[in-house]
Design a protein around this motif. Structure first.
Motif, PDB file in Angstrom:
ATOM      1  N   LEU A 173      56.616 -42.441  -9.356  1.00  0.00           N
ATOM      2  CA  LEU A 173      56.612 -43.661  -9.992  1.00  0.00           C
ATOM      3  C   LEU A 173      55.193 -44.470  -9.847  1.00  0.00           C
ATOM      4  O   LEU A 173      54.786 -44.407  -8.746  1.00  0.00           O
ATOM      5  CB  LEU A 173      57.733 -44.767  -9.525  1.00  0.00           C
ATOM      6  CG  LEU A 173      57.867 -46.129  -9.910  1.00  0.00           C
ATOM      7  CD1 LEU A 173      58.112 -46.216 -11.449  1.00  0.00           C
ATOM      8  CD2 LEU A 173      58.541 -46.784  -9.015  1.00  0.00           C
ATOM      9  N   HIS A 174      54.513 -44.830 -10.935  1.00  0.00           N
ATOM     10  CA  HIS A 174      53.227 -45.339 -10.943  1.00  0.00           C
ATOM     11  C   HIS A 174      53.257 -46.814 -10.884  1.00  0.00           C
ATOM     12  O   HIS A 174      52.876 -47.310  -9.755  1.00  0.00           O
ATOM     13  CB  HIS A 174      52.500 -44.493 -11.930  1.00  0.00           C
ATOM     14  CG  HIS A 174      50.987 -45.250 -12.208  1.00  0.00           C
ATOM     15  ND1 HIS A 174      50.399 -45.869 -13.084  1.00  0.00           N
ATOM     16  CD2 HIS A 174      49.863 -45.074 -11.301  1.00  0.00           C
ATOM     17  CE1 HIS A 174      49.245 -46.110 -12.877  1.00  0.00           C
ATOM     18  NE2 HIS A 174      49.120 -45.800 -11.817  1.00  0.00           N
ATOM     19  N   SER A 214      55.663 -46.402 -15.729  1.00  0.00           N
ATOM     20  CA  SER A 214      54.900 -45.298 -16.063  1.00  0.00           C
ATOM     21  C   SER A 214      55.211 -44.211 -14.955  1.00  0.00           C
ATOM     22  O   SER A 214      55.487 -44.785 -13.792  1.00  0.00           O
ATOM     23  CB  SER A 214      53.565 -45.620 -16.189  1.00  0.00           C
ATOM     24  OG  SER A 214      52.968 -46.398 -14.993  1.00  0.00           O
ATOM     25  N   PHE A 215      54.948 -42.909 -15.204  1.00  0.00           N
ATOM     26  CA  PHE A 215      55.385 -41.900 -14.300  1.00  0.00           C
ATOM     27  C   PHE A 215      54.349 -40.780 -14.230  1.00  0.00           C
ATOM     28  O   PHE A 215      53.525 -40.519 -15.411  1.00  0.00           O
ATOM     29  CB  PHE A 215      56.545 -41.095 -14.367  1.00  0.00           C
ATOM     30  CG  PHE A 215      57.678 -42.165 -14.884  1.00  0.00           C
ATOM     31  CD1 PHE A 215      58.434 -43.106 -13.619  1.00  0.00           C
ATOM     32  CD2 PHE A 215      58.511 -41.986 -15.743  1.00  0.00           C
ATOM     33  CE1 PHE A 215      59.368 -43.729 -13.917  1.00  0.00           C
ATOM     34  CE2 PHE A 215      59.624 -42.909 -16.161  1.00  0.00           C
ATOM     35  CZ  PHE A 215      59.944 -43.563 -14.976  1.00  0.00           C
ATOM     36  N   ASP A 216      53.938 -40.363 -13.063  1.00  0.00           N
ATOM     37  CA  ASP A 216      52.824 -39.270 -12.938  1.00  0.00           C
ATOM     38  C   ASP A 216      53.524 -37.978 -12.731  1.00  0.00           C
ATOM     39  O   ASP A 216      54.353 -37.904 -11.776  1.00  0.00           O
ATOM     40  CB  ASP A 216      51.876 -39.393 -12.066  1.00  0.00           C
ATOM     41  CG  ASP A 216      50.797 -40.509 -12.273  1.00  0.00           C
ATOM     42  OD1 ASP A 216      50.803 -40.738 -13.583  1.00  0.00           O
ATOM     43  OD2 ASP A 216      50.377 -41.383 -11.616  1.00  0.00           O
ATOM     44  N   ILE A 239      52.468 -39.855 -23.851  1.00  0.00           N
ATOM     45  CA  ILE A 239      52.279 -38.971 -22.828  1.00  0.00           C
ATOM     46  C   ILE A 239      50.619 -38.889 -22.609  1.00  0.00           C
ATOM     47  O   ILE A 239      50.002 -38.610 -23.868  1.00  0.00           O
ATOM     48  CB  ILE A 239      52.878 -37.478 -22.989  1.00  0.00           C
ATOM     49  CG1 ILE A 239      54.312 -37.617 -23.291  1.00  0.00           C
ATOM     50  CG2 ILE A 239      52.506 -36.541 -22.035  1.00  0.00           C
ATOM     51  CD1 ILE A 239      55.162 -36.364 -23.395  1.00  0.00           C
ATOM     52  N   LYS A 240      50.128 -39.071 -21.976  1.00  0.00           N
ATOM     53  CA  LYS A 240      48.560 -38.873 -21.623  1.00  0.00           C
ATOM     54  C   LYS A 240      48.329 -37.996 -20.306  1.00  0.00           C
ATOM     55  O   LYS A 240      48.516 -38.483 -19.398  1.00  0.00           O
ATOM     56  CB  LYS A 240      48.092 -40.185 -21.131  1.00  0.00           C
ATOM     57  CG  LYS A 240      48.111 -41.296 -22.496  1.00  0.00           C
ATOM     58  CD  LYS A 240      47.616 -42.528 -22.121  1.00  0.00           C
ATOM     59  CE  LYS A 240      47.961 -43.568 -23.132  1.00  0.00           C
ATOM     60  NZ  LYS A 240      47.430 -44.870 -23.043  1.00  0.00           N
ATOM     61  N   VAL A 257      53.233 -40.366 -17.912  1.00  0.00           N
ATOM     62  CA  VAL A 257      54.244 -40.919 -18.831  1.00  0.00           C
ATOM     63  C   VAL A 257      54.406 -42.328 -19.080  1.00  0.00           C
ATOM     64  O   VAL A 257      54.539 -42.787 -17.756  1.00  0.00           O
ATOM     65  CB  VAL A 257      55.769 -40.558 -18.836  1.00  0.00           C
ATOM     66  CG1 VAL A 257      56.585 -40.698 -19.957  1.00  0.00           C
ATOM     67  CG2 VAL A 257      55.771 -38.460 -18.944  1.00  0.00           C
ATOM     68  N   GLU A 258      54.245 -42.908 -20.037  1.00  0.00           N
ATOM     69  CA  GLU A 258      54.506 -44.590 -20.162  1.00  0.00           C
ATOM     70  C   GLU A 258      55.485 -44.780 -21.136  1.00  0.00           C
ATOM     71  O   GLU A 258      55.396 -44.357 -22.252  1.00  0.00           O
ATOM     72  CB  GLU A 258      52.969 -45.149 -20.679  1.00  0.00           C
ATOM     73  CG  GLU A 258      51.842 -44.901 -19.300  1.00  0.00           C
ATOM     74  CD  GLU A 258      50.622 -45.663 -19.844  1.00  0.00           C
ATOM     75  OE1 GLU A 258      50.611 -45.938 -21.027  1.00  0.00           O
ATOM     76  OE2 GLU A 258      49.898 -45.664 -19.064  1.00  0.00           O
ATOM     77  N   ILE A 259      56.404 -45.705 -20.753  1.00  0.00           N
ATOM     78  CA  ILE A 259      57.583 -46.078 -21.571  1.00  0.00           C
ATOM     79  C   ILE A 259      57.861 -47.503 -21.595  1.00  0.00           C
ATOM     80  O   ILE A 259      57.680 -48.092 -20.715  1.00  0.00           O
ATOM     81  CB  ILE A 259      58.735 -45.388 -21.448  1.00  0.00           C
ATOM     82  CG1 ILE A 259      59.493 -45.537 -20.181  1.00  0.00           C
ATOM     83  CG2 ILE A 259      58.535 -43.715 -21.758  1.00  0.00           C
ATOM     84  CD1 ILE A 259      60.621 -44.840 -19.888  1.00  0.00           C
ATOM     85  N   SER A 260      58.255 -47.972 -22.492  1.00  0.00           N
ATOM     86  CA  SER A 260      58.709 -49.628 -22.778  1.00  0.00           C
ATOM     87  C   SER A 260      60.192 -49.297 -23.078  1.00  0.00           C
ATOM     88  O   SER A 260      60.436 -49.046 -24.346  1.00  0.00           O
ATOM     89  CB  SER A 260      57.965 -50.409 -23.611  1.00  0.00           C
ATOM     90  OG  SER A 260      58.404 -51.557 -23.501  1.00  0.00           O
ATOM     91  N   LEU A 261      61.153 -49.857 -22.400  1.00  0.00           N
ATOM     92  CA  LEU A 261      62.697 -49.831 -22.660  1.00  0.00           C
ATOM     93  C   LEU A 261      63.081 -51.185 -22.795  1.00  0.00           C
ATOM     94  O   LEU A 261      63.121 -52.201 -21.950  1.00  0.00           O
ATOM     95  CB  LEU A 261      63.418 -49.172 -21.650  1.00  0.00           C
ATOM     96  CG  LEU A 261      63.041 -47.558 -20.982  1.00  0.00           C
ATOM     97  CD1 LEU A 261      63.896 -47.262 -20.031  1.00  0.00           C
ATOM     98  CD2 LEU A 261      63.457 -46.985 -22.298  1.00  0.00           C
ATOM     99  N   ASP A 262      63.769 -51.455 -23.940  1.00  0.00           N
ATOM    100  CA  ASP A 262      64.478 -52.717 -24.270  1.00  0.00           C
ATOM    101  C   ASP A 262      65.648 -52.615 -23.904  1.00  0.00           C
ATOM    102  O   ASP A 262      66.638 -51.919 -24.501  1.00  0.00           O
ATOM    103  CB  ASP A 262      64.474 -52.723 -25.907  1.00  0.00           C
ATOM    104  CG  ASP A 262      65.127 -54.198 -26.482  1.00  0.00           C
ATOM    105  OD1 ASP A 262      65.666 -54.562 -25.317  1.00  0.00           O
ATOM    106  OD2 ASP A 262      65.111 -54.401 -27.527  1.00  0.00           O
ATOM    107  N   MET A 263      66.016 -53.193 -22.677  1.00  0.00           N
ATOM    108  CA  MET A 263      67.364 -53.062 -21.957  1.00  0.00           C
ATOM    109  C   MET A 263      68.627 -53.486 -22.615  1.00  0.00           C
ATOM    110  O   MET A 263      69.652 -53.217 -22.321  1.00  0.00           O
ATOM    111  CB  MET A 263      67.117 -53.421 -20.578  1.00  0.00           C
ATOM    112  CG  MET A 263      66.065 -52.710 -19.660  1.00  0.00           C
ATOM    113  SD  MET A 263      66.124 -51.098 -19.775  1.00  0.00           S
ATOM    114  CE  MET A 263      67.781 -50.493 -18.947  1.00  0.00           C
TER     115      MET A 263
END
Length: 702
Positions: free
Chosen positions: A152-153, A165-167, A199-200, A204-210
């Motif tokens: 977890l970043h 974001s995750f590495d 994905i870079k 990984v970078e995401i935005s979740l509309d919960m």
């Protein structure tokens, strides 16, 4: 176990033809007679002996262990260590099987092979070069085999959006496919496919509309799906190595809380094993502003005045959800209050609880649940004492904030709710789990061995004293009516199901058939008997589904009457797997067992005792047989069988009114033998931040 023996070097191992094949130098097997192999669950004591074939080939010995035998021993995920015992050597102790020199050309993990149901087995070499075995789903074994992990970043909440974001930390080439949220107790999962812009490199970078994510209660775990050349499709659990992430999520949860519809909240958090998850549930009443202010006030008072209580040795006692005063905890509290008035012992109970009236004579030592007094006492107390898990002494399912971590850092004495025997609780009260107890109360050598062998407790942490509430049991009832208590226990596969699912269960159908039986109602009337049906507290929400059609059959909900009073008044018991059966045996009252779902229970819950041989009463598998046994027992005068009376000494070490006294002396002994340094180290090991720092250091070393 003794030091690793130089004689037990492994030169090769493999998993093939449904066998674990291990090659040793011949030296330790000059005489194969008396040599045996066994496995042990990690950090537990119970042995599982393994049948094996041994062949001497030139200068080596090949040991082959059939994997089929693991089917009968293990029904769920488990990690096992391999040992050898040589009975030919005088004084020889079991030793771990290990590689003397691990070679890079040997795979640490063998390809998993199917075992049973959803479980696979793999043998592997640990980081310390020991030979071990893992049984789990193929998916989880593959993720364990993967060379690397997901970290977890960063984490941020903006209104209803969870931005995270995750590495991917790995040296092998992978293709990142998706983020997956998996429901911890079910098959449900949510797969979020990743686009190129998310994905870079390996981030990984995401935005979740919960608000647009359909969730079930309670816990959802984050995974990243990758494809590797060696393992194929792998689901990697997201881990946290950031001290800052842990600090913010642990102590400032309100910043990250997402409000959902109908008073539900979504709360990201870091588990004790440093995994990233979310908790989806109704907002609890103790998460309102009033109680948050109480937490802050209690913490400020602790900072200002806590040093005055360093030597106070306060004991804090609670029961189930801190809303009852009728179990072992309250019995022990009353004993302390009356017999050791100078010992600072406090009882915690909800102010609105019906049982609160029982605490009025002791009100100067009573703390109302989640009050400033209660929260301050959590911070300054030295021992938590309970007949339930530690977590029942705080707001249920709330793990973040300033107070809960301090509760987890306190030494804990488990008084038990009932005798262990008919229900396996390995996962709940395991010596290495969240509910670890520093003293574990038992009633006999049989129970002590169960706690040692199955739960993994050292013998010095297990005390044989008898249960506290037994001091108050009366052997003769003087009630005007002759009563029978029917008290079934809960089922782990029916927890928190809907009313409709519960109604369809064989549990509901069988007990409804019993309490509405015309034959039973006529018999009760003929014999002038009354049946009290008392549902387990875990099923309290379903009590309204049971309706009595006869005034001789009473449906009693949890909290309406104390269990002790029901036991004292009744002449016999009908149960399935409840530990209350021991109370009746203790009082020389007969028990009828009703185990209509025995096969399913043994598979999904399990028993430490043999349900065919070790029961102290007749067993029935259908309502008609149960009623038949009931009639026979009533005709015989409702007396405990003489053969059972003769065996009582093996079930109870003591039958007197001194159980509380023995428990008190054991706690005092434990308290006096623990140094300030040991207390400090105990607290530090259970600090959420210290644990994160330690795992980070371990990760760097690795």
């Amino acid at each position: 176990m003794n030091q690793i023996s130089d004689d037990l070097k492994v030169v090769h191992f493999e998993l093939s033809n449904r066998k674990i094949n291990i090659i040793f130098p011949t030296t330790p097997f000059v005489n194969k007679e008396g040599v045996s192999f066994f496995c042990k669950k990690r950090k537990e004591e119970k042995r599982y002996y393994l049948k094996c074939d041994m062949k001497v080939i030139k200068d080596s010995t090949l040991v082959s262990i059939e994997i089929e035998q693991f089917k009968k021993y293990f029904q769920s995920e488990v990690r096992l260590d391999l040992y050898m015992e040589n009975l030919n050597e005088v004084g020889e102790n079991p030793v771990r099987v290990y590689f003397a020199k691990f070679s890079n050309n040997i795979e640490r993990y063998q390809k998993p092979v199917y075992l049973k149901n959803d479980f696979y087995l793999s043998s592997y070499i640990t980081k310390n070069n020991h030979v071990s075995i893992v049984i789990n789903t193929e998916e989880k074994i593959k993720s364990e085999m993967f060379e690397g992990h997901v970290k977890l970043h960063k984490l941020k909440v903006k209104k209803v959006n969870l931005n995270v974001s995750f590495d991917i930390d790995t040296k092998v080439k992978v293709e990142i496919k998706a983020i997956i949220l998996k429901h911890r107790k079910g098959p449900e999962q949510i797969r979020i496919k990743l686009g190129p812009n998310q994905i870079k490199e390996n981030r990984v970078e995401i935005s979740l509309d919960m608000k647009n994510v359909e969730l079930l209660q309670f816990y959802w775990d984050f995974y990243v799906e990758v494809i590797s050349e060696k393992l194929g499709n792998v689901h990697l659990r997201v881990k946290n190595f950031s001290i800052l992430n842990k600090f913010k999520l642990q102590y400032f949860p309100s910043i990250f809380t997402i409000k959902n519809k109908n008073d539900y909240i979504i709360l990201p958090y870091i588990t004790q094993s440093e995994d990233f998850s979310i908790n989806y549930r109704l907002k609890g009443r103790y998460e309102d502003k009033k109680f948050k202010i109480n937490e802050i006030i209690a913490f400020i008072l602790y900072i200002l005045f806590g040093f005055f209580f360093i030597g106070s040795k306060i004991w804090l006692i609670h029961e189930k959800f801190s809303e009852t005063a009728q179990d072992n905890s309250f019995s022990f509290f009353k004993y302390c209050y009356k017999n050791h008035p100078n010992k600072k012992v406090y009882f915690v109970i909800k102010k609105e609880s019906e049982d609160c009236v029982h605490t009025i004579p002791y009100k100067k030592r009573v703390a109302h649940f989640m009050s400033v007094k209660h929260l301050f006492l959590i911070l300054v107390s030295k021992r938590i004492i309970s007949s339930e898990a530690k977590g029942h002494g705080f707001a249920w399912r709330v793990s973040q904030g300033m107070i809960k971590p301090r509760l987890n850092q306190k030494k804990y004495i488990f008084l038990q709710h009932g005798v262990l025997g008919l229900k396996k609780v390995d996962g709940t009260f395991n010596a290495n789990g969240n509910n670890h107890a520093d003293l574990f109360v038992t009633s006999s050598e049989i129970e002590k061995n169960i706690v040692h062998d199955y739960l993994g407790y050292p013998l010095e942490n297990i005390i044989v004293t008898g249960l506290a509430r037994w001091d108050e049991l009366e052997r003769q009832h003087t009630h005007e009516k002759t009563e029978i208590l029917c008290m079934p226990t809960w089922r782990n596969w029916l927890e928190e199901v809907t009313d409709e699912e519960f109604i369809r269960s064989d549990y509901f159908q069988k007990y409804l058939e019993l309490i509405t039986s015309t034959e039973l109602r006529n018999f009760l009337s003929e014999q002038d008997l009354y049946l009290n049906f008392y549902l387990h507290p875990k099923f309290i929400q379903y009590a309204k589904l049971f309706n009595s059609v006869d005034n001789r059959i009473n449906i009693i909900e949890f909290g309406e009457q104390t269990v002790n009073s029901l036991i004292k008044r009744s002449s016999m018991l009908i149960t399935d797997y409840s530990s209350v059966a021991w109370e009746y045996c203790y009082l020389d009252k007969p028990v009828l067992f009703f185990q209509f779902d025995k096969g399913k229970y043994e598979s999904l819950q399990g028993s430490y005792l043999d349900l065919d041989k070790d029961l102290f009463g007749r067993n029935s598998f259908d309502v008609n047989t149960l009623i038949c046994h009931l009639k026979e027992l009533v005709a015989a005068g409702m007396k405990l069988d003489n053969s059972i009376i003769k065996q009582k000494s093996k079930f109870f070490k003591y039958i007197d009114q001194n159980n509380c006294s023995r428990i008190y002396q054991e706690i005092i002994k434990n308290e006096e033998s623990t140094s300030h340094k040991e207390e400090l180290m105990y607290a530090l090991k259970r600090s959420p931040i210290v644990r994160t720092v330690w795992r980070k250091v371990k990760g760097i070393r690795t």
